[in-house]
Scaffold this active site. Structure first.
Site, PDB file in Angstrom:
ATOM      1  CG  HIS A  65      -0.217  -0.055   2.527  1.00 47.86           C
ATOM      2  ND1 HIS A  65       0.198  -1.239   3.075  1.00 47.86           N
ATOM      3  CD2 HIS A  65       0.150   0.904   3.407  1.00 47.86           C
ATOM      4  CE1 HIS A  65       0.785  -1.018   4.237  1.00 47.86           C
ATOM      5  NE2 HIS A  65       0.765   0.288   4.459  1.00 47.86           N
ATOM      6  CB  CYS A 226       2.129   1.896   9.840  1.00 52.84           C
ATOM      7  SG  CYS A 226       0.698   2.209   8.787  1.00 52.84           S
TER       8      CYS A 226
END
Length: 707
Positions: A65, A226
């Site tokens: 991603h 993250c």
């Protein structure tokens, strides 16, 4: 807005053997649907994210991603591999691959849906349903959590799609709520002790027994984050919440993800018995958790071993291990990693001062330049406009502009020193920083004196802040004690210790600049040109610019030449990229060609950052080309004897430039040098690849996509 995932974005027979091939195959589906504008650029962003940390998860899941400027809307593509693909997960290859693409400014609603998917990936029944799906439309519906699918599952008692329904209904709030709110099935658990069932059984016949149970279970607050803030952030939150429920522990998670975040209630943090940080980027407002037992790990540990983390924080609490009390954090240190070197932090502190100084430079310098343009270079000898001002005389207006600009310019050194200290020690550093900067002006220590005064002031305040203070005095520390003590120390050092040597060094530098001629001036011009074009508005560029502006405080022939060379070199990179996209557009993507049109204006206005999009896409070819042209321009400007009294303005201050025609010639030559080099290097790349230069706008099958 389109749906997040459709049947066309699902491949139930993904044949790729590597993670790069899998990402390309799924990205091609996104490009075919018009959701990715530049396939190669997007894949480069995916690869850059993958390089930060593998995206494989336990349970046979891969979630490559990224956020990318080449994505038009939040999109998800799903592939199922029969043989499995290695995404770096500890337990082996992944057979379920989700490619998540978010635009650089992705909206919160879609990112919330992505976070809901990330939580569902922790549900074995949900992933099992995806493994057994036979139709792409069915898989897409499961991932979206469509109501018809969820309703059918509820009718048969299936939990997986029921979880989808609950998640989809609360997706918009999930990233900003506490654990109990985000997962309704688990909501009653945090307020129920581990021995809830036995207690309920005995409650009626034996009333005293419930009173023997703990009034409040062990409570943990957690932060998950993250680098991209799309998937791992929310998967770690879900994993910690489930493990907490299983252990009879209250877990409240603050997900600092892309959809934004809502801070945990301060009272909840105050009442917490322990803290877990599962993160790969710096925790925001970390000082809130000071003085509590803390377990600090990477985000994947929160996903893979949440029970261990909960047990560890409970053990720390039992032993009485707590973190250090909160200490004020400087603005430039709030985003600093634990491994940042002193040199990195020093650069950030200095850049803080320079960034706050630049608006004073622009305002004051341009006012002075306009005054010279209207009233001539002798306007600096005009009397004060407070004593003599004639409304109908142009010279009076010129004198007004000059004197306002002079006042603004007088703040340069104090502002530089004050905000260097601010970057080091936050607001308590402002007073001694400004005092030290003003003293630097008083003793003629100039720009260098301001740098040193700011560093001294910040260091003094940081040292005072480390001293243990009785609670009764803490209230007056930032208002009275710190400003008083730090100003005395900084003033003493600047007046009697370091001030005079620095003033002598500043005078020597000024004399050297005023005496520059011949080869020495040309070499200096080339060096300044290289610095201006190396990082295109970054730290090295700002160092060269600050050096030139510092000379304008006490202008002489040499310092005016330096200012001219710096501005000329800084105009070259964006102008060169604009020219290159005009004469050889096929070497650039459609987006770069559009950026090239804007780069004409940015370059002409002395905004070097206009070349950053080109350098980010192809740094090994663009940056050396820009540096070569900048060095040539800086050297020629010095050789031609061009001078500049304005610190900014580009071509709009050409009337204020000494030798203006030669100045423009130097810029034109440097621009042509950079343009020729970047075209040559990009052409060689295209020839070696054996494909058209517009390869980024083509798909992997060789069929060109319309740009």
């Amino acid at each position: 807005m389109s749906e997040l995932i459709t049947a066309e974005l699902v491949d139930l027979d993904l044949s790729a053997e590597t993670k790069d091939a899998a990402a390309r195959s799924l990205a091609e589906r996104m490009a075919a649907s018009g959701r990715v504008t530049d396939l190669e650029g997007f894949l480069a962003d995916v690869a850059a994210r993958e390089a930060q940390m593998p995206t494989g998860l336990d349970g046979g899941i891969g979630i490559p991603h990224c956020r990318s400027t080449h994505v038009t809307e939040p999109t998800l593509a799903f592939g199922r591999s029969a043989s499995g693909i290695d995404f770096g997960a500890p337990d082996g290859p992944a057979d379920l691959i989700f490619l998540i693409a978010a635009p650089a400014g992705g909206d919160a609603d879609h990112l919330s849906i992505l976070s809901t998917l990330a939580r569902h990936l922790m549900d074995g029944e949900f992933t099992g349903a995806l493994r057994s799906a036979t139709e792409p439309g069915r898989a897409a519906s499961l991932i979206r959590g469509d109501a018809p699918e969820a309703g059918a599952a509820e009718a048969t008692g299936a939990d997986a799609t029921g979880a989808d329904e609950a998640g989809a209904g609360e997706a918009a709030e999930e990233p900003t709520t506490a654990a109990g709110e985000a997962t309704p099935p688990a909501a009653p658990e945090p307020s129920t002790p581990a021995a809830a069932e036995p207690m309920a059984a005995a409650a009626e016949p034996t009333p005293p027994e419930p009173a023997a149970q703990p009034a409040v279970p062990f409570r943990i607050v957690a932060i998950t984050s993250c680098p991209t803030g799309i998937a791992h952030t929310y998967m770690a939150a879900e994993s910690l919440e489930k493990a907490g429920t299983a252990a009879g522990v209250e877990v409240f998670v603050e997900t600092q993800g892309s959809a934004g975040f809502k801070r945990l209630d301060p009272q909840l943090v105050a009442d917490a018995d322990g803290v877990i940080f599962a993160h790969d980027v710096e925790v925001r407002d970390k000082e809130r958790f000071a003085g509590k037992p803390i377990v600090d790990v990477g985000v994947k540990a929160g996903i893979n071993r949440p029970a261990e983390l909960i047990a560890e924080v409970r053990q720390k609490a039992a032993r009485g291990e707590v973190s250090a009390p909160a200490r004020p954090t400087a603005p430039m240190d709030k985003g600093a990693g634990a491994t940042d070197s002193y040199a990195t932090r020093l650069r950030k502190w200095l850049m803080t001062g320079v960034s706050y100084m630049v608006p004073f430079v622009a305002a004051g310098g341009l006012l002075i330049a306009l005054a010279f343009a209207i009233g001539g270079y002798t306007i600096n000898k005009a009397p004060s406009v407070a004593d003599h001002f004639v409304w109908t005389e142009a010279t009076s207006w010129a004198a007004l502009l000059f004197q306002i600009g002079g006042v603004a310019f007088g703040f340069l050194v104090p502002v530089l020193a004050g905000f260097i200290a601010y970057g080091m020690a936050d607001r308590p550093g402002l007073v001694p920083g400004f005092v030290g900067g003003a003293i630097a002006l008083t003793i003629n220590a100039g720009f260098l004196g301001g740098l040193i005064a700011g560093l001294i002031a910040g260091a003094v305040v940081m040292a005072i802040q480390r001293v243990t203070i009785p609670p009764v005095l803490r209230g007056i520390m930032p208002v009275v004690v710190i400003p008083l003590i730090s100003s005395v120390i900084v003033g003493f050092l600047m007046f009697l210790v370091v001030g005079k040597p620095v003033a002598a060094l500043q005078k020597g530098l000024t004399d050297w600049l005023s005496g520059l001629s011949g080869a020495n001036a040309i070499i200096l011009g080339a060096i300044l040109g290289l610095m201006m074009c190396f990082d295109l508005g970054g730290p090295l560029n700002k160092v060269a610019y600050a050096f030139a502006v510092g000379g304008l405080a006490n202008p002489n022939e040499g310092s005016l030449k330096v200012m001219a060379a710096v501005m000329a070199a800084g105009m070259v990179p964006p102008l060169a990229m604009a020219l290159a996209t005009t004469v050889r557009g096929r070497l650039f993507t459609k987006a770069e060609r559009e950026n090239g049109k804007a780069a004409w204006v940015l370059g002409a206005s002395f905004i070097t950052e206009g070349a950053i999009p080109f350098a980010a896409a192809d740094p090994l070819r663009v940056i050396p080309s820009a540096m070569a042209g900048g060095a040539v321009t800086g050297a020629l400007s010095m050789a031609f004897g061009c001078t500049l009294r304005a610190p900014h303005g580009g071509i709009f201050v050409v009337p204020l430039i000494g030798q203006p025609l030669l100045y423009l010639l130097a810029i034109a030559i440097g621009t042509c040098v950079s343009t020729a080099l970047v075209i040559l290097l990009k052409g060689l790349r295209g020839a070696s690849a054996g494909s058209p230069a517009d390869t980024p706008a083509s798909d992997a099958s060789g069929v060109t996509v319309a740009a």
